[in-house]
Scaffold this active site. Structure first.
Site, mmCIF file in Angstrom:
data_model
loop_
_atom_site.group_PDB
_atom_site.id
_atom_site.type_symbol
_atom_site.label_atom_id
_atom_site.label_comp_id
_atom_site.label_asym_id
_atom_site.label_seq_id
_atom_site.Cartn_x
_atom_site.Cartn_y
_atom_site.Cartn_z
ATOM 1 N N ASP A 52 0.812 -1.211 0.000
ATOM 2 C CA ASP A 52 0.000 0.000 0.000
ATOM 3 C C ASP A 52 0.849 1.266 0.000
ATOM 4 O O ASP A 52 2.068 1.228 0.223
ATOM 5 C CB ASP A 52 -0.914 0.012 1.230
ATOM 6 C CG ASP A 52 -2.116 -0.904 1.085
ATOM 7 O OD1 ASP A 52 -2.390 -1.343 -0.039
ATOM 8 O OD2 ASP A 52 -2.776 -1.169 2.106
ATOM 9 N N LYS A 73 -3.696 3.111 -1.816
ATOM 10 C CA LYS A 73 -5.021 3.700 -1.691
ATOM 11 C C LYS A 73 -4.886 4.933 -0.812
ATOM 12 O O LYS A 73 -4.399 4.867 0.305
ATOM 13 C CB LYS A 73 -6.010 2.710 -1.067
ATOM 14 C CG LYS A 73 -6.124 1.404 -1.846
ATOM 15 C CD LYS A 73 -7.186 0.496 -1.271
ATOM 16 C CE LYS A 73 -8.554 0.956 -1.681
ATOM 17 N NZ LYS A 73 -9.590 -0.059 -1.437
ATOM 18 N N MET A 186 -8.227 8.317 9.374
ATOM 19 C CA MET A 186 -8.813 8.767 8.102
ATOM 20 C C MET A 186 -9.867 9.853 8.297
ATOM 21 O O MET A 186 -10.908 9.863 7.649
ATOM 22 C CB MET A 186 -9.420 7.568 7.355
ATOM 23 C CG MET A 186 -8.423 6.479 7.034
ATOM 24 S SD MET A 186 -9.175 4.991 6.319
ATOM 25 C CE MET A 186 -9.959 4.260 7.772
#
Length: 267
Positions: A52, A73, A186
């Site tokens: 990632d 991502k 996030m």
């Protein structure tokens, strides 16, 4: 004694990484020091590494013979679809590769490790989890913010903030009512919305809060403020993703510990 000598003295026997198997591993929050022996051992055996965006590329030096597949991502940026990632690791395993699926933090802490494991299980592909230092605990430790403190908190909540402005968002008022610290993954794009929701839920605006960006790496930045000012402070400091948001009285111990540490060093 060198690091290599010290590691060589440990009675560590890693599991055998079989062809056609997939290991779902966590690389920690970013710093190389957070890698576990299990993950380094897996890197040394892997034929293919699917990694990632939050994985430090220097980690991949431990897998010099492996094919490398970037599937980063990032919120708000073009990203590989999860279906594409699932198909890739299945195809690589079916081709007889020892596949290491490497994620930032821990694969099962907002890392979709369970989704990928389910896909592998449905395809009849053997897998195992290799836990990593989750970004929340790594970030708190590096920022000198204790995750728990006797007399301050009896619990701590890990939450995701990426959907804070959607109908499917968390009940922030319920989290505020616990009075316990919250670490939010996030959530930077929704920081002001989250802060307002927590205040509306009863958490005082003066509650200590912090944002920790690029934790455990040389680029780490830490902003400390209060719940009602943290979004402005983070914006003025130019802090953005990847970052974690910490809300609660545990944040106030950072200044005290920092101050005592400075006093001790100058004594």
């Amino acid at each position: 004694m060198t690091l290599r000598d010290s590691i060589g003295r440990l009675p560590f026997q890693g599991a055998t990484f079989e062809p056609g198997h997939v290991w779902l591993a966590g690389a920690g929050p970013g710093g190389l020091g957070c890698l576990t022996l299990d993950v380094v051992h897996a890197l040394s055996q892997a034929d293919a590494v699917v990694y990632d965006a939050l994985v430090d590329p220097t980690v991949l030096r431990a897998a010099p013979e492996a094919s490398l597949h970037f599937v980063g991502k990032r919120g708000g940026a073009p990203s590989f679809a999860q279906a594409h990632i699932n198909a890739l690791i299945v195809d690589l395993a079916r081709a007889g590769n020892r596949v290491l699926r490497l994620k930032g933090g821990d694969p099962n802490m907002f890392g979709r490790g369970a989704e990928e494991a389910l896909e592998l299980a449905r395809a009849g592909i053997p897998f195992r989890f290799l836990p990593g230092v989750t970004s929340a605990l790594g970030a708190l430790a590096d920022a000198r913010i204790p995750a728990t403190m006797r007399g301050i908190n009896k619990a701590i909540t890990f939450a995701t903030g990426h959907a804070a402005d959607d109908d499917d968002c968390l009940d922030w008022a319920a989290l505020a009512a616990t009075g316990q610290p919250i670490v939010i993954y996030m959530g930077m794009s929704n920081l002001e919305t989250i802060a307002d929701a927590l205040v509306a839920g009863g958490l005082p605006g003066g509650t200590p809060a912090a944002v920790i960006m690029s934790a455990t790496t040389p680029d780490e930045r830490i902003v400390v403020a209060t719940l009602d000012t943290i979004h402005r402070s983070a914006r003025e400091a130019g802090v953005g993703s990847p970052a974690l948001i910490v809300v609660g009285d545990i944040v106030s111990f950072r200044d005290e510990l920092q101050s005592l540490a400075r006093t001790d060093q100058t004594a």
